[in-house]
Write an enzyme that holds these catalytic residues in place. Structure first.
Site, PDB file in Angstrom:
ATOM      1  N   LYS A 246     -14.265  -1.303  -3.848  1.00  0.00           N
ATOM      2  CA  LYS A 246     -15.354  -0.832  -2.994  1.00  0.00           C
ATOM      3  C   LYS A 246     -16.420  -0.120  -3.817  1.00  0.00           C
ATOM      4  CE  LYS A 246     -12.342  -0.067   1.032  1.00  0.00           C
ATOM      5  NZ  LYS A 246     -11.850   0.948   1.979  1.00  0.00           N
TER       6      LYS A 246
ATOM      7  N   HIS B 154      10.220 -26.744  -0.198  1.00  0.00           N
ATOM      8  CA  HIS B 154       9.823 -27.967  -0.894  1.00  0.00           C
ATOM      9  C   HIS B 154       8.728 -27.705  -1.919  1.00  0.00           C
ATOM     10  CE1 HIS B 154      12.123 -30.801   1.716  1.00  0.00           C
ATOM     11  NE2 HIS B 154      12.100 -29.735   2.501  1.00  0.00           N
TER      12      HIS B 154
ATOM     13  N   GLU C  82       0.813  -1.212   0.000  1.00  0.00           N
ATOM     14  CA  GLU C  82       0.000   0.000   0.000  1.00  0.00           C
ATOM     15  C   GLU C  82       0.848   1.266   0.000  1.00  0.00           C
ATOM     16  OE1 GLU C  82      -4.302  -1.203   1.968  1.00  0.00           O
ATOM     17  OE2 GLU C  82      -2.949   0.123   3.074  1.00  0.00           O
TER      18      GLU C  82
END
Length: 387
Positions: A380, A288, A267
């Site tokens: 949003k 792994h 951010e």
């Protein structure tokens, strides 16, 4: 105490020695940070009246409840969640747990949470500066409806703790209208830089010694030069095609701390088609799977290892693993190593403040504002249109 190794595992890929640009930019970057109106976090909380209020309320909550529900998303909960997990036992659950809500969209989760809380006395801390954050609002309304059936109005005034803007917003109106207990979010501290403010300190005060956390953060101003060096090194690595930073931990307790780091850096600098993509791995488990890529894949990654110092037996397997992995990766993936002397509140406070400085410096080196996040609003707006 923190120590830094930004050279051993770099293999001369980037050299900052005698780099004039490093020195020329340093004064400008320091000045820009100082002049920013959103650096309230730089002055570590020393208001003893507020600290006492936080600790007193946290103590009341512990005495009168079996858990605290923390409602928030992003910076309103991530830092607290990270430290909660870091300081908690992995096998013996805390006798007073913090439970989180409002960081996801899941009716099933909220239904299970309410079912869990039916037979418990609990308190609720809702955290949102605007008071309009969608995920937080949904969780708060559902839990508030449940609490109104469970507790009297007088009890609600003690059990609901609202952390929000001092003067405005839906939650501040809730405080005024219902006389709920409240804390004020400082105007000059953004969410991802707020864990050392009342946003993170109040819920954490039910678990740890927040004074030690703050004391460590205050001492971390001594790491200003190290933070700038690390930020500049990141930018130089980016200029050499290293566009992904992998935060590596070997202690499972640090996993959520990496999640907080990813938010902090993404951010702060991920704007205007710039910035380094932060990811994280837990070793040796992820060696792994992703380890193959780090050893021989596209050379776009560098690593920053968070190492916990182990005293006594210097041949501890984990220490050997860290050095072996860094040496093995060095031929393909360079590494920084940041070592913490322990996982005490004091040292973690230092670490948080170091990364605050580093993220801010990094964004300024990318010539973007470290303290806004306009891109977060895009999803949003689309959701609001559909709702």
């Amino acid at each position: 105490m923190l120590s830094f190794d930004f050279q051993t595992f770099m293999k001369d890929e980037v050299s900052i020695t005698n780099n004039q640009d490093y020195l020329l930019k340093k004064e400008s970057i320091f000045r820009k940070l100082k002049e920013s109106p959103m650096t309230g976090w730089r002055e570590v909380l020393q208001d003893e009246t507020l600290i006492e209020k936080i600790i007193a309320k946290a103590s009341w909550v512990r005495r009168n409840s079996s858990c605290l529900v923390v409602i928030g998303i992003g910076g309103s909960y991530m830092g607290c969640y990270a430290l909660d997990k870091l300081f908690s036992s992995q096998f013996f659950p805390n006798s007073f747990p913090l439970i989180y809500a409002g960081y996801q969209i899941s009716d099933a989760y909220l239904e299970e949470l309410i079912s869990y809380l039916k037979e418990k006395d609990f308190c609720l801390n809702v955290i949102s500066k605007s008071g309009t954050t969608l995920e937080t609002t949904i969780a708060y309304q559902k839990l508030l409806d449940f609490m109104k059936k469970k507790y009297s109005e007088e009890e609600l005034r003690q059990r609901i703790i609202i952390t929000t803007d001092k003067n405005k917003g839906v939650l501040r109106e809730d405080v005024i209208n219902n006389r709920y207990f409240s804390f004020e979010i400082p105007d000059n501290i953004g969410g991802r830089y707020s864990v050392l403010s009342v946003v993170g300190l109040f819920p954490l005060a039910t678990q740890i010694d927040i004074r030690k956390l703050l004391s460590g953060a205050m001492n971390a101003s001594a790491y200003m030069e190290d933070a700038y060096f690390y930020a500049y090194l990141r930018k130089e690595l980016y200029n050499h095609g290293r566009v992904v930073e992998n935060f590596v931990v070997y202690d499972e307790k640090m996993l959520m701390f990496c999640e907080w780091l990813k938010q902090l850096f993404a951010e702060s600098e991920g704007k205007e088609n710039r910035g380094i993509l932060p990811i994280s791995t837990f070793n040796t488990r992820d060696l792994h799977s992703l380890g193959q890529f780090f050893q021989e894949g596209n050379p776009i990654i560098f690593e920053t290892v968070l190492r916990m110092q182990h005293f006594g037996n210097k041949e501890r397997v984990q220490d050997i693993a860290i050095e072996s992995v860094c040496e093995a990766h060095m031929s393909h993936t360079p590494s920084n190593v940041i070592t913490c002397s322990d996982l005490s509140e004091y040292t973690v406070g230092e670490l948080i403040y170091f990364f605050f400085l580093s993220a801010a410096f990094s964004a300024l080196l990318f010539e973007v504002d470290p303290f806004n996040q306009p891109g977060v609003e895009a999803y949003k707006e689309k959701m609001r249109e559909r709702l």
